[in-house]
Design an enzyme around this catalytic site. Structure first.
Site, short mmCIF file in Angstrom:
data_model
loop_
_atom_site.label_atom_id
_atom_site.label_comp_id
_atom_site.label_asym_id
_atom_site.label_seq_id
_atom_site.Cartn_x
_atom_site.Cartn_y
_atom_site.Cartn_z
N HIS A 87 54.68 75.29 70.40
CA HIS A 87 55.43 74.87 69.12
C HIS A 87 56.72 75.12 69.26
CE1 HIS A 87 55.46 74.22 64.82
NE2 HIS A 87 56.50 75.09 64.67
N ASP A 107 49.98 74.00 70.51
CA ASP A 107 49.96 74.16 68.85
C ASP A 107 48.67 74.26 68.59
OD1 ASP A 107 52.68 73.84 67.39
OD2 ASP A 107 52.76 71.94 68.44
N SER A 128 58.67 71.13 63.19
CA SER A 128 57.96 71.96 62.05
C SER A 128 58.09 71.53 60.61
CB SER A 128 58.18 73.30 62.42
OG SER A 128 57.01 74.33 61.93
#
Length: 352
Positions: free
Chosen positions: A280, A248, A163
């Site tokens: 995610h 995602d 991320s």
């Protein structure tokens, strides 16, 4: 580097979105299908904390090692049993939108990697509002240079970010290592569900603590910076895996695909993978599960695979020796020094 003339384009999908839709696109927990948003975040934190506690209790380690003078400029190192030098070094950079997360809850992959002969480093850095993006990028650069200086005989540094951590790791492709007195033996990057063009973030609530201006976003967007760089700032032999989850958001998926395209157009060695059935957070949570991967490094390689001078990763259930000659689906062999430890690709045969 001046990237003011480089932009993602007037037709970028996010520019046509309402503020509410843009916020949703850049809120990863809202796209988790297995759990509610709050429960997904809680579960992720719990798994990270449990993995870190276990790693600190069971693995040989050096904790809170300073790579600079700042309070958060520390990293944790975890080693396999026996020799602690001359090993591959896997370095993890946590996410959290540059404003949450900690090295103290991010040792997800320590157990499966160290058990197979890979040393692991987990880097701490100043998060917002104390830390700015410029500072975070500088801190990661200094931490990698520090590791190279401390362990000059390493068999390769493999940098992994998730991320916001993937953004910071990607910025290392633009680092001027001469300023830090050490050029790292960087062999590969894992960029997992990352952000590479930061301009959309300016228009979301995530910018409340970041206080990011357009100039800040452009200066710290690896996609824009690489587009503005006629040639790679240093040898592009390092292989980059750009990975994103099936669950995602479309914007996270778009960012990963576009960054992969920028890399390949610029002459970098890169691979793109959209990993099925994963969101995610699962992308990192599953790194705790040793039965998903079998890591073969150096002398631990099975004899039937021949000499192994670089890390190789295979699915947990190894086929018969003869099958390796047939390039069977689901088996990812990582050849030579130009490749990375692509264990993310071995999560399932569907991802190959």
């Amino acid at each position: 580097m001046d990237v003011s003339g480089v932009a993602s384009g007037d037709e970028a999908p996010w520019k046509k979105m309402s503020k509410e839709e843009l916020q949703t696109q850049y809120s990863p927990s809202r796209w988790v299908v297995r759990l509610g948003a709050e429960e997904a975040l809680k579960t992720y934190s719990q798994i990270g904390a449990q993995a870190t506690n276990q790693a600190r209790a069971t693995r040989k380690s050096l904790l809170h090692v300073p790579y600079g003078d700042g309070e958060r400029e520390k990293l944790d190192l975890y080693f396999p049993d026996g020799v602690s030098e001359g090993l591959p070094l896997f370095v993890f950079v946590h996410g959290g939108y540059w404003q949450s997360g900690s090295k103290d809850t991010s040792a997800f992959m320590v157990e499966p990697l160290t058990s197979q002969g890979v040393a692991v480093g987990v880097v701490g850095y100043d998060i917002a509002p104390t830390g700015t993006l410029d500072l975070m990028v500088d801190q990661l650069t200094r931490s990698v240079a520090f590791l190279q200086t401390q362990y000059p005989s390493n068999r390769g540094i493999y940098l992994c970010g998730h991320s916001a951590g993937a953004h910071l790791a990607a910025m290392m492709l633009l680092a001027d290592w001469t300023k830090h007195g050490a050029t790292p033996n960087l062999k590969g990057l894992f960029l997992i569900s990352g952000l590479y063009d930061l301009e959309p973030i300016i228009h979301t609530s995530e910018n409340t603590l970041l206080h990011m201006t357009l100039e800040d976003a452009q200066r710290n967007s690896p996609q824009l910076c690489l587009q503005a760089t006629p040639t790679p700032p240093w040898a592009p032999a390092v292989h980059t895996l750009v990975a994103v989850g099936q669950h995602d958001s479309p914007e996270f998926q778009r960012q990963s695909r576009e960054f992969f395209q920028v890399l390949t157009r610029g002459g970098w060695e890169a691979t793109f993978k959209e990993l099925p059935d994963l969101d995610h957070f699962e992308l990192i949570e599953k790194l705790t599960q040793s039965d998903y991967v079998l890591i073969q490094v150096g002398c631990s390689c099975p004899r039937q695979l021949g000499p192994c001078h670089e890390p190789r990763i295979f699915p947990a259930s190894l086929p018969a020796a003869d099958d390796f000659e047939n390039n069977i689906p689901g088996v990812l062999m990582v050849p030579d020094a130009s490749s990375v430890i692509t264990y993310l690709g071995s999560f399932s045969t569907k991802s190959s």
